[in-house]
Design a protein around this motif. Structure first.
Motif, PDB file in Angstrom:
ATOM      1  N   GLN A 583      22.045  30.940  35.845  1.00 21.43           N
ATOM      2  CA  GLN A 583      21.228  31.849  35.040  1.00 21.43           C
ATOM      3  C   GLN A 583      20.199  31.043  34.218  1.00 21.43           C
ATOM      4  OE1 GLN A 583      24.357  33.793  32.802  1.00 21.43           O
ATOM      5  NE2 GLN A 583      24.208  35.643  34.066  1.00 21.43           N
ATOM      6  N   LEU A 584      19.304  31.806  33.581  1.00 23.32           N
ATOM      7  CA  LEU A 584      18.304  31.202  32.694  1.00 23.32           C
ATOM      8  C   LEU A 584      18.763  31.301  31.242  1.00 23.32           C
ATOM      9  CD1 LEU A 584      14.969  32.693  34.132  1.00 23.32           C
ATOM     10  CD2 LEU A 584      16.004  30.474  34.640  1.00 23.32           C
ATOM     11  N   VAL A 585      18.463  30.272  30.479  1.00 28.83           N
ATOM     12  CA  VAL A 585      18.665  30.299  29.030  1.00 28.83           C
ATOM     13  C   VAL A 585      17.278  30.106  28.383  1.00 28.83           C
ATOM     14  CG1 VAL A 585      19.738  29.225  27.024  1.00 28.83           C
ATOM     15  CG2 VAL A 585      20.998  29.397  29.184  1.00 28.83           C
ATOM     16  N   VAL A 586      16.962  30.974  27.417  1.00 33.39           N
ATOM     17  CA  VAL A 586      15.622  30.977  26.827  1.00 33.39           C
ATOM     18  C   VAL A 586      15.724  30.726  25.318  1.00 33.39           C
ATOM     19  CG1 VAL A 586      13.507  32.301  26.419  1.00 33.39           C
ATOM     20  CG2 VAL A 586      14.784  32.572  28.571  1.00 33.39           C
ATOM     21  N   LEU A 587      14.844  29.827  24.841  1.00 30.45           N
ATOM     22  CA  LEU A 587      14.698  29.588  23.394  1.00 30.45           C
ATOM     23  C   LEU A 587      13.309  30.059  22.961  1.00 30.45           C
ATOM     24  CD1 LEU A 587      16.178  26.071  22.548  1.00 30.45           C
ATOM     25  CD2 LEU A 587      17.061  28.287  21.881  1.00 30.45           C
ATOM     26  N   LEU A 588      13.273  30.865  21.903  1.00 30.08           N
ATOM     27  CA  LEU A 588      12.004  31.301  21.316  1.00 30.08           C
ATOM     28  C   LEU A 588      11.916  30.721  19.905  1.00 30.08           C
ATOM     29  CD1 LEU A 588      13.273  33.933  23.047  1.00 30.08           C
ATOM     30  CD2 LEU A 588      10.994  34.805  22.531  1.00 30.08           C
ATOM     31  N   PHE A 589      10.967  29.827  19.697  1.00 35.84           N
ATOM     32  CA  PHE A 589      10.768  29.155  18.388  1.00 35.84           C
ATOM     33  C   PHE A 589       9.686  29.926  17.632  1.00 35.84           C
ATOM     34  CE2 PHE A 589      10.093  26.164  15.154  1.00 35.84           C
ATOM     35  CZ  PHE A 589      11.084  25.183  15.220  1.00 35.84           C
ATOM     36  N   LEU A 590      10.068  30.555  16.501  1.00 37.51           N
ATOM     37  CA  LEU A 590       9.163  31.402  15.718  1.00 37.51           C
ATOM     38  C   LEU A 590       8.755  30.691  14.419  1.00 37.51           C
ATOM     39  CD1 LEU A 590      11.051  33.371  17.467  1.00 37.51           C
ATOM     40  CD2 LEU A 590      10.379  35.137  15.835  1.00 37.51           C
ATOM     41  N   ASP A 591       7.467  30.737  14.124  1.00 34.13           N
ATOM     42  CA  ASP A 591       6.954  30.222  12.842  1.00 34.13           C
ATOM     43  C   ASP A 591       6.055  31.296  12.238  1.00 34.13           C
ATOM     44  OD1 ASP A 591       6.466  27.520  11.175  1.00 34.13           O
ATOM     45  OD2 ASP A 591       4.623  28.715  11.248  1.00 34.13           O
ATOM     46  N   ILE A 649      11.371  37.996  29.508  1.00 32.47           N
ATOM     47  CA  ILE A 649      11.088  37.090  28.383  1.00 32.47           C
ATOM     48  C   ILE A 649       9.850  37.557  27.628  1.00 32.47           C
ATOM     49  CG2 ILE A 649      10.568  34.703  27.732  1.00 32.47           C
ATOM     50  CD1 ILE A 649      11.971  33.828  30.295  1.00 32.47           C
ATOM     51  N   SER A 650       8.803  37.906  28.359  1.00 29.98           N
ATOM     52  CA  SER A 650       7.575  38.359  27.707  1.00 29.98           C
ATOM     53  C   SER A 650       7.814  39.632  26.910  1.00 29.98           C
ATOM     54  CB  SER A 650       6.478  38.594  28.751  1.00 29.98           C
ATOM     55  OG  SER A 650       6.166  37.398  29.419  1.00 29.98           O
ATOM     56  N   ILE A 651       8.657  40.538  27.454  1.00 36.18           N
ATOM     57  CA  ILE A 651       8.946  41.795  26.741  1.00 36.18           C
ATOM     58  C   ILE A 651       9.604  41.492  25.401  1.00 36.18           C
ATOM     59  CG2 ILE A 651      10.385  43.869  26.793  1.00 36.18           C
ATOM     60  CD1 ILE A 651       9.880  43.958  29.843  1.00 36.18           C
ATOM     61  N   VAL A 652      10.564  40.575  25.417  1.00 39.72           N
ATOM     62  CA  VAL A 652      11.255  40.227  24.176  1.00 39.72           C
ATOM     63  C   VAL A 652      10.272  39.582  23.183  1.00 39.72           C
ATOM     64  CG1 VAL A 652      13.066  38.798  23.149  1.00 39.72           C
ATOM     65  CG2 VAL A 652      13.490  39.974  25.314  1.00 39.72           C
ATOM     66  N   ALA A 653       9.436  38.653  23.665  1.00 39.44           N
ATOM     67  CA  ALA A 653       8.498  37.970  22.781  1.00 39.44           C
ATOM     68  C   ALA A 653       7.518  38.960  22.154  1.00 39.44           C
ATOM     69  CB  ALA A 653       7.744  36.893  23.541  1.00 39.44           C
ATOM     70  N   ILE A 681      12.501  27.193  28.543  1.00 42.21           N
ATOM     71  CA  ILE A 681      13.462  27.837  29.455  1.00 42.21           C
ATOM     72  C   ILE A 681      14.319  26.763  30.119  1.00 42.21           C
ATOM     73  CG2 ILE A 681      13.693  29.354  31.467  1.00 42.21           C
ATOM     74  CD1 ILE A 681      10.832  30.337  30.852  1.00 42.21           C
ATOM     75  N   TYR A 682      15.621  27.013  30.128  1.00 39.74           N
ATOM     76  CA  TYR A 682      16.559  26.173  30.881  1.00 39.74           C
ATOM     77  C   TYR A 682      16.756  26.819  32.234  1.00 39.74           C
ATOM     78  CZ  TYR A 682      21.022  24.441  32.653  1.00 39.74           C
ATOM     79  OH  TYR A 682      21.991  23.920  33.453  1.00 39.74           O
ATOM     80  N   PRO A 683      16.754  26.128  33.334  1.00 36.48           N
ATOM     81  CA  PRO A 683      16.622  24.661  33.464  1.00 36.48           C
ATOM     82  C   PRO A 683      15.196  24.234  33.833  1.00 36.48           C
ATOM     83  CG  PRO A 683      17.431  25.557  35.501  1.00 36.48           C
ATOM     84  CD  PRO A 683      17.207  26.747  34.601  1.00 36.48           C
ATOM     85  N   LYS A 708      -2.733  32.070  16.734  1.00 34.38           N
ATOM     86  CA  LYS A 708      -1.593  32.649  16.022  1.00 34.38           C
ATOM     87  C   LYS A 708      -1.342  34.093  16.473  1.00 34.38           C
ATOM     88  CE  LYS A 708      -2.445  29.762  11.956  1.00 34.38           C
ATOM     89  NZ  LYS A 708      -2.643  29.735  10.495  1.00 34.38           N
ATOM     90  N   ASN A 709      -0.188  34.661  16.025  1.00 39.43           N
ATOM     91  CA  ASN A 709       0.225  36.030  16.362  1.00 39.43           C
ATOM     92  C   ASN A 709       0.264  36.221  17.872  1.00 39.43           C
ATOM     93  OD1 ASN A 709       1.126  38.581  15.634  1.00 39.43           O
ATOM     94  ND2 ASN A 709      -0.923  39.480  15.691  1.00 39.43           N
ATOM     95  N   CYS A 710       0.799  35.206  18.571  1.00 38.26           N
ATOM     96  CA  CYS A 710       0.909  35.266  20.025  1.00 38.26           C
ATOM     97  C   CYS A 710       2.060  34.372  20.456  1.00 38.26           C
ATOM     98  CB  CYS A 710      -0.396  34.834  20.701  1.00 38.26           C
ATOM     99  SG  CYS A 710      -0.827  33.115  20.356  1.00 38.26           S
ATOM    100  N   TYR A 711       2.328  34.361  21.755  1.00 37.39           N
ATOM    101  CA  TYR A 711       3.391  33.504  22.258  1.00 37.39           C
ATOM    102  C   TYR A 711       2.840  32.638  23.375  1.00 37.39           C
ATOM    103  CZ  TYR A 711       3.834  36.912  26.106  1.00 37.39           C
ATOM    104  OH  TYR A 711       3.588  37.723  27.169  1.00 37.39           O
ATOM    105  N   GLU A 712       3.464  31.490  23.572  1.00 36.17           N
ATOM    106  CA  GLU A 712       3.081  30.551  24.624  1.00 36.17           C
ATOM    107  C   GLU A 712       4.333  29.969  25.253  1.00 36.17           C
ATOM    108  OE1 GLU A 712       0.267  29.522  25.976  1.00 36.17           O
ATOM    109  OE2 GLU A 712      -1.005  30.873  24.760  1.00 36.17           O
ATOM    110  N   PHE A 713       4.321  29.870  26.610  1.00 37.64           N
ATOM    111  CA  PHE A 713       5.410  29.197  27.319  1.00 37.64           C
ATOM    112  C   PHE A 713       5.128  27.706  27.343  1.00 37.64           C
ATOM    113  CE2 PHE A 713       7.939  32.594  29.137  1.00 37.64           C
ATOM    114  CZ  PHE A 713       7.112  33.698  29.050  1.00 37.64           C
TER     115      PHE A 713
END
Length: 722
Positions: A583-591, A649-653, A681-683, A708-713
């Motif tokens: 499976q995939l493991v996802v980390l979202l780092f928020l500032d 992932i994009s939906i969650v972000a 994203i792992y792995p 800002k106010n956006c997400y990036e992979f």
């Protein structure tokens, strides 16, 4: 080694010493005569830069040029021709007639006729030349001398061959008092207005009408030890395309000139012929783009008359100068200004602009003063200003070179020290740092050099560092302090800093600080204190304390969210499960974007309440299996342990971004923040927890850079889809 606070004003001492030294040298040059001809050139340029003035209609010149000499057939012209010319001019009833032609001997024919004209023309002024040195004198016409209708036309020529001074009176060795040709004619003109020379109040100077004529002194203006005998004055020449109306002698004799041109005016008769060489150079003789041309002597006399009339009738002063003490203060003032500006404006480009502007201002001041009748010492003050500027710039260059050597020496030493070490100047700027300090702060050395604590740290932390630095600078001794410090990643440390002052061979003073990380020691101390308190409790309370310690160790104290340690444990568990289940493991780092402004505007208490509200929203919009943790400051991390595809992932972000963009209502205040999200994203991006955290952190900074106010992979979705 201590450095008392009284030692620090070396900069002011350097500025004063330079200003005094340069001003003294310039003053010595000025009063030794070295600058005399340069000052004359500056004076002439100021004269030529004056605005044009209209033609003076009080004076008319009857010129005798080479054509007139050919017409009369001889030179000197006969007495008959001279008498005829004077009779025609006299018929127009001028106020005064000035005969700027020597007539000490009769020239036949017509001698008796000319004497009758002399005797019957009371407003006629003849000329004489007073013997001076090796120059022989020329006697005036006897008839005019007997009637006191004579003026001398001796002209004072400066060492560079130009005329800048006029004469009013001269006393010969036999005690006889002589009036100048220009003054005699001016007095005839002023007689109708009831203006006559008289002694000025409380002095022996002459007052004529509205102006007191200050006699020239040997060191006035740019002059040095000049012969000031007689009653001289500094000439105040005025620029004009055609200063005076001029007609030729031949046209007057032939009746071609309207005699009304002479009525009620001063009529000057004199040579303008090139062949007679009766001409002088003066400030108006030169042009910016033309060679110097001499001015006929009769026109020079007209200029002197004009100045006397303007002064007496309209109060238009002749040129004035400062006394020597004020002139010396003026020179020192500009010397000090040049040294001060060069010392304070260190950047070469800025310094050049400021110094050039100051010199232009000096020129403007002297020019405006000249228009008002004052000859200020332009050249000495400009040299003093430039000399002190060059002296300070040279000194600064030496200091800079010494500072460079000191930096290189300090860098070679402190990089061998394992503890973080910094070196600051008096402006609290970092000038030397070792690698350990850069690692502690979390910034590259190029970003830190020549910056201050206020550029990187929270205001309260920067203020504390600044205060301890100031104590070290003021006391001059060693200082030790403990502070709280937050690095670029938001990690807070407890540090102990030892500060001391050091001075290099050029006199530069540095603050050297050595830092020890005492975070672990503080943590151990806190834990030991808590453990000691827990041991005195009952067995039941001990169990509760263990639970609380576990809670404190694994959760953030403010938001009650999992902290870095608990997040690390859950991330490693999720990676192990994902490895087994593919499976995939996802980390979202928020500032948070804009949190610092809210913290600064509303205070830390409102900031803490906002962080709690953010934590509640984040927890409320995630699954029960997801983890949201606080990393410190305004940074949060969301762990999604099982994600099947990139769109999820994009939906969650997007959901997180939208949720946090809604206003927060806290104690009646509507607070607005947004968030920048970095995703790893792992792995795909990494297979270990630490690297995944780093990748998410880097992606978050990329989101910041994207606006800002956006997400990036960390990696593109296109890579994932394949």
């Amino acid at each position: 080694m201590k450095f008392p606070s009284s030692c620090w004003p070396r900069s002011e001492l350097r500025v004063w010493l330079t200003a005094v030294g340069v001003a003294t040298c310039v003053a010595a040059m000025r009063f030794s005569g070295v600058l005399q001809f340069v000052e004359f050139a500056g004076f002439d340029q100021l004269v030529r830069l004056r605005p044009q003035e209209p033609t003076d209609d009080r004076i008319v010149i009857v010129g005798i040029d080479d054509r007139d000499i050919r017409n009369v057939g001889a030179w000197p012209m006969s007495d008959a021709t001279m008498a005829n010319l004077l009779r025609q001019i006299r018929a127009a009833e001028p106020r005064a007639i000035g005969l700027d032609i020597y007539r000490d001997l009769p020239i036949k024919p017509g001698n008796q006729a000319l004497e009758r004209v002399f005797a019957s023309t009371p407003n006629l002024i003849g000329i004489e030349k007073i013997a001076a040195g090796e120059s022989m004198g020329v006697m005036p016409p006897p008839v005019l001398a007997a009637r006191n209708q004579v003026g001398f036309n001796n002209t004072i020529v400066d060492g560079d061959g130009r005329v800048r001074r006029g004469m009013l009176y001269w006393t010969t060795p036999d005690g006889k008092y002589h009036t100048s040709f220009a003054l005699a004619l001016a007095l005839r003109y002023l007689d109708r207005a009831g203006i006559a020379p008289q002694a000025a109040p409380n002095s022996t100077n002459m007052q004529l009408g509205q102006v007191v004529f200050e006699p020239f002194r040997s060191n006035d203006g740019g002059y040095v030890r000049t012969d000031a005998r007689g009653y001289q004055f500094l000439a105040n020449f005025h620029l004009s395309d055609r200063s005076f109306q001029q007609v030729s002698m031949s046209d007057v004799i032939a009746g071609k000139v309207n005699l009304d041109l002479f009525r009620d005016r001063i009529v000057l008769i004199g040579s303008t012929a090139d062949s007679l060489k009766d001409a002088f150079f003066m400030p108006l003789s030169d042009g910016l783009f033309r060679p110097a041309e001499p001015m006929p002597g009769v026109e020079l006399q007209a200029h002197f008359i004009r100045q006397i009339l303007d002064a007496a009738l309209y109060g238009r002063s002749l040129l004035q100068v400062w006394p020597e003490p004020i002139e010396l203060l003026w020179i020192f003032g500009w010397s000090y200004l040049g040294a001060t500006l060069s010392w304070r404006v260190r950047k070469p480009t800025h310094s050049a602009i400021v110094l050039a502007s100051a010199l232009a201002g000096l020129g403007g001041i002297c020019y405006m003063a000249f228009l008002g009748g004052w000859w200020l010492p332009l050249v000495p003050s400009a040299i003093a200003f430039s000399g002190s500027s060059i002296g300070i710039v040279t000194h600064l260059a030496q200091i800079k070179e010494e500072l460079k050597k000191s930096k290189e020496f300090l860098s070679s030493i402190i990089n061998a020290i394992p503890d973080p070490v910094f070196v600051k100047n008096r402006n609290h700027q970092w000038i030397v740092l070792n690698d350990a300090y850069c690692r502690l702060v979390g910034q590259p050395i190029d970003a830190l050099l020549e910056k201050t604590d206020r550029d990187f740290f929270a205001p309260d932390q920067a203020a504390a560092f600044w205060k301890h630095d100031d104590l070290a600078f003021i006391s001059g001794g060693e200082q030790e302090s403990e502070e709280i410090f937050t690095d670029a990643q938001g990690v807070t440390y407890s540090i102990a800093t030892k500060r001391s002052l050091h001075r290099d061979s050029a006199g530069n003073v540095f603050l050297v600080g050595v830092i020890r990380d005492i975070t672990q020691r503080k943590r151990v101390e806190d834990e030991l204190r808590r453990t000691a308190e827990d041991l005195v409790r009952s067995n039941a309370a001990l169990r509760q304390s263990e639970i609380q310690l576990r809670q404190l160790a694994l959760h953030d104290g403010l938001t009650k969210l999992p902290n870095r340690q608990l997040l690390q444990e859950r991330l490693e568990q999720a990676i192990d499960r994902a490895h087994d289940r593919e499976q995939l493991v996802v980390l979202l780092f928020l500032d948070l974007d804009g949190f610092k402004q809210i913290n600064d505007s509303f205070g830390h208490r409102m900031g803490d309440l906002l962080l709690k509200a953010v934590a509640q929203r984040l927890a409320g919009c995630l699954r029960g299996s997801d983890t949201v943790a606080r990393m410190g400051g305004d940074e949060f991390v969301v762990l999604l342990p099982a994600i099947s595809s990139a769109p999820d992932i994009s939906i969650v972000a997007e959901k997180l971004i939208y949720t946090l963009s809604q206003p927060f209502s806290i104690e009646g205040e509507a607070l607005h923040v947004t968030t920048s999200v970095g995703i790893s994203i792992y792995p795909i991006d990494s297979i270990d927890s630490e690297s995944l955290m780093t990748c998410a952190d880097q992606a978050m900074y990329q989101a910041k850079q994207q606006g800002k106010n956006c997400y990036e992979f960390f990696r593109s979705i296109a890579v994932m889809s394949h």
